[in-house]
Design a protein around this motif. Sequence first.
Motif, PDB file in Angstrom:
ATOM      1  N   LYS A  54      43.110  42.754  45.210  1.00  0.00           N
ATOM      2  CA  LYS A  54      42.327  42.228  44.007  1.00  0.00           C
ATOM      3  C   LYS A  54      41.503  40.953  44.008  1.00  0.00           C
ATOM      4  O   LYS A  54      40.660  40.955  43.115  1.00  0.00           O
ATOM      5  N   SER A  91      46.322  45.931  36.774  1.00  0.00           N
ATOM      6  CA  SER A  91      45.124  47.106  36.569  1.00  0.00           C
ATOM      7  C   SER A  91      44.412  47.007  38.006  1.00  0.00           C
ATOM      8  O   SER A  91      44.440  46.137  38.773  1.00  0.00           O
ATOM      9  N   ASN A 110      41.589  47.211  39.394  1.00  0.00           N
ATOM     10  CA  ASN A 110      40.209  46.761  39.637  1.00  0.00           C
ATOM     11  C   ASN A 110      40.175  45.387  40.411  1.00  0.00           C
ATOM     12  O   ASN A 110      41.260  44.677  40.418  1.00  0.00           O
ATOM     13  N   SER A 166      38.539  47.205  33.738  1.00  0.00           N
ATOM     14  CA  SER A 166      39.677  48.075  34.360  1.00  0.00           C
ATOM     15  C   SER A 166      39.286  49.325  34.855  1.00  0.00           C
ATOM     16  O   SER A 166      38.652  49.823  34.056  1.00  0.00           O
ATOM     17  N   HIS A 201      37.282  37.924  32.122  1.00  0.00           N
ATOM     18  CA  HIS A 201      37.896  39.074  32.330  1.00  0.00           C
ATOM     19  C   HIS A 201      36.902  40.462  32.151  1.00  0.00           C
ATOM     20  O   HIS A 201      36.111  40.197  31.171  1.00  0.00           O
TER      21      HIS A 201
HETATM   22 MG    MG Z   1      43.905  43.507  34.668  1.00  0.00          MG
END
Ligand code: MG
Length: 341
Positions: free
Chosen positions: A55, A142, A144, A150, A235
Amino acid sequence: MMNAMDTKRLTTDDAARGAAIIASGGLLGIPTETVYGLGANGLDSAAVAAIFAAKGRPQDNPLILHIPSADWLERYCQDISPAAYDLARRFWPGPLTIILKRKPIVPNTVTAGLDTVGMRCPDCAVTRAIIAAANVPVAAPSGNTSGRPSPTTAEAMLEDMDGKIDAIVDAGPCTVGVESTIVDLTTTPPRLLRPGGVTLEELRNVLGEVAVDEAVLRLMSTNEHPRAPGMKYRHYAPKAPVTVVSGDAQGTARYISAHLQPGDGVICFSDYVNFFSGFSTQAIGPADDPQEHARHIFEALRAFDHEAVKRIWAQSPDATGLGLAVTNRLNKAAGFHIISL
Ligand code: MG
Ligand code: AMP
């Protein structure tokens, strides 16, 4: 650098293959009702470290442990209050993560060194079957790349993770569409750290008083230390800058249409699309349907990355009920750049 791997596509009939990947320390894309997750054996530090690498996630942002039922809480948590079981009875399997004191068996890599751990039982039969068959908790954030919206479909997760994970289980689009609600039961009163599919109102019905963490409502600066370390990071952000416009739906539609410039895109309610003709739009459902907003918000943010829009405007839903979760994701995607009418 990791070598690119051949990411296998699994179906909901492949629970045994998914479990074998988890048990052998691999990385598995898991469907849940909230968003797709990037799962690994939550007791295996090396496997958990591989999640962070895939990630590009900061090490101080902890993961959630996924379990097949509340019966597993005692394996990984201590000082479990009756309130935890009350919440589990009412909302599990479902979109609620409960923060409890961890047992030493939970590795530091999962909790980012905190003495607490986030626990969740997802409402997705194949994922619970995988966890039960692997007989270990599945640590997952998540699915992503860190900082991006996400994924709510297997295809969206593969945009970020193809070649970086062993396999993904495709169970179709997520039914909730935003990440789980996170409530911390180690504080008095309990504290909402992230709004999600279980609403604040529903939590208060079970718990009584629930505090709302500041990070839910505003941007934390990098030198602050919020309860959930991840809360300080930018985010859910698409590539183009986002401006959120809040107010009644008519007013926000008028405001945005008056300020649109060539190359702009709009996240809007489906009953207001005609205000933005000639511009690229992503409709998230009728103005009065918060469930649809939750299901479509991340796809809307991702979709604009496929078109080269310069700026993104968004009509904001009301921040009540499920709308608190949707507006929280939108506001974060906008870096809290909000125009209140
Ligand atoms: Mg997340
Ligand atoms: P993600 O599912 O990608 O949003 O990542 C998991 C989320 O759970 C992050 O926002 C974490 O900060 C939060 N989280 C996980 N464990 C804890 C914990 N022990 N205390 C507070 N927040 C946590």
